[in-house]
Design an enzyme around this catalytic site. Structure first.
Site, PDB file in Angstrom:
ATOM      1  N   ARG A 163      57.203  58.125  10.460  1.00 52.60           N
ATOM      2  CA  ARG A 163      58.390  58.585  11.044  1.00 52.60           C
ATOM      3  C   ARG A 163      58.818  57.477  11.651  1.00 52.60           C
ATOM      4  NH1 ARG A 163      56.974  62.550   8.096  1.00 52.60           N
ATOM      5  NH2 ARG A 163      56.349  64.238   8.966  1.00 52.60           N
ATOM      6  N   SER A 235      55.867  69.377  13.951  1.00 53.01           N
ATOM      7  CA  SER A 235      54.302  68.282  14.673  1.00 53.01           C
ATOM      8  C   SER A 235      54.966  67.656  15.485  1.00 53.01           C
ATOM      9  CB  SER A 235      54.368  67.526  12.540  1.00 53.01           C
ATOM     10  OG  SER A 235      54.068  68.237  12.051  1.00 53.01           O
ATOM     11  N   GLU A 331      55.021  63.385  17.857  1.00 57.44           N
ATOM     12  CA  GLU A 331      55.795  62.614  17.219  1.00 57.44           C
ATOM     13  C   GLU A 331      57.152  63.263  17.655  1.00 57.44           C
ATOM     14  OE1 GLU A 331      58.353  64.344  13.635  1.00 57.44           O
ATOM     15  OE2 GLU A 331      56.097  64.879  13.093  1.00 57.44           O
TER      16      GLU A 331
END
Ligand code: EPU
Length: 335
Positions: A163, A235, A331
């Site tokens: 990520r 998420s 995130e």
């Protein structure tokens, strides 16, 4: 062509559905549009708003949002095994996956149904079911705000990690992604190793590209809320990557804790599991809550403002820290 809105409600432009406003929003198609826009002077505050699927506006945005709308997908080359494909930043990521599956091209089927635009895929190196965007991205086309030049960055220089990418760090606020180039394959390369994928593929009659796509879509639909129905940004937290000693300490107490090897001898833990075991799964305060089926996802039950969502998220982080002594990072991009 440029299209302008000012001011504009962002409610329909962020998957969380928070009802914040932006002072100005500019939709652009080509790098030439961006050149025209920045030639008039760089605004004091600006950022890119693509699909709005990984962003939380905690307040009204008093700058300019730039939104890519070009949606072409083109084959750049096909040597019989590898196919190079270029997608404009405004292509819906899942449309690109469907386009590839229709043509029998392997490589991104495990990334089916990830919400968002193709231009956003490299920014957080989207990933799911054992596959990441970095596995297929070869080059990223970007407009350089400082010079007005259109540049191409090879994947090797994109700083891809879990990520993570250079677009979140050194290049943040300096470039605007206008297209991505990916490499797909005519040769089957199924990746079924993650969770229920293999079982779901078998249940559909065996390993075909179409069956893998459908299996992944069905697994995602079962676990993840549809933003069109219940506002969310996928998420909300990243899975934490910790030192081996930290993981060992926790495993001594919680032997069932999911954990995965990460680069440099570190260990990736499951934030969803940590939140779940901290007793927060399904927990709701007012219009915001932790999703009932996937603790990594925060949801807007309707009418939540960005400030409420972030305050709630901080409480979730505190709970996890209290119980496990571990920090979990967000995130989503918080503005
Ligand atoms: N778990 C729980 N309770 C929960 C959620 C998860 O106990 O509420 C446990 C699961 O049982 C499993 C482990 O935690 O043992 C990991 O869960 P899962 O396999 O569902 O994946 P994840 O780590 O929660 C990541 C990605 C997802 C991606 C899935 C599948 C991140 C931050 N999230 O979730 O990506 O779809 O893997 O590959 O890495 C997204 O980024 O928006 C996203 C949805």
């Amino acid at each position: 062509m440029i299209r302008e809105f000012h001011p504009i409600s962002l409610r329909r432009r962020n998957s969380f559905g928070v009802d914040q406003q932006a002072a100005r929003l500019v939709e652009f198609e080509t790098p030439e549009d961006l050149r025209t826009f920045f030639a008039a002077g760089t605004p004091e505050r600006w950022t890119v708003l693509a699909g709005g699927n990984n962003i939380l506006f905690t307040e009204d945005y008093n700058g300019v949002l730039l939104t890519p709308v070009a949606r072409q997908i083109a084959v750049l080359g096909d040597d019989g095994s590898e196919v190079r494909v270029r997608a404009d930043a405004g292509v819906e990521w899942d449309d690109l996956v469907e386009w590839a599956v229709e043509r029998g091209l392997w490589g991104i089927e495990n990334l089916s149904l990830i919400p968002g635009k193709a231009g956003a895929a490299p920014v957080q190196n989207i990933g799911a079911y054992g596959c990441e965007a970095k596995d297929v991205i070869r080059r990223v086309e970007m407009f350089c705000v400082e010079t007005g030049a259109l540049l191409t960055l090879d994947a090797a220089h994109c700083g891809f990690g879990y990520r993570e990418s250079v677009f979140k760090h050194d290049l943040k606020g300096r470039v605007i992604i206008t297209a991505v180039e990916i490499a797909l394959s005519h040769t089957p390369q199924p990746r079924l190793g993650y969770g229920d994928v293999e079982r779901e593929v078998k249940a559909r009659g065996g390993v075909t590209l179409r069956n893998i796509r459908e299996a992944i879509c069905s697994i995602r639909r079962a676990k993840l809320p549809d933003p069109a129905v219940l506002g969310n940004a996928g998420s909300f937290f990243k899975n934490p990557v910790v030192e081996a000693a930290v993981a060992e300490r926790l495993l001594a107490e919680y032997p069932e804790m999911p954990h995965y090897p990460a680069p440099e001898g570190r260990v990736k833990l499951a934030a969803g599991w940590l939140i779940d075991r901290a007793g927060m799964k399904g927990h709701r305060e007012g219009s915001v809550g932790v999703h009932e089926r996937q603790a990594l996802v925060l949801v807007n039950y309707g009418g939540a403002m960005g400030g409420e969502v972030i305050a709630f998220a901080r409480r979730v982080q505190e709970k996890v820290r209290e119980k496990f002594g571990i920090g979990i990072d967000t995130e989503v991009n918080i503005l």
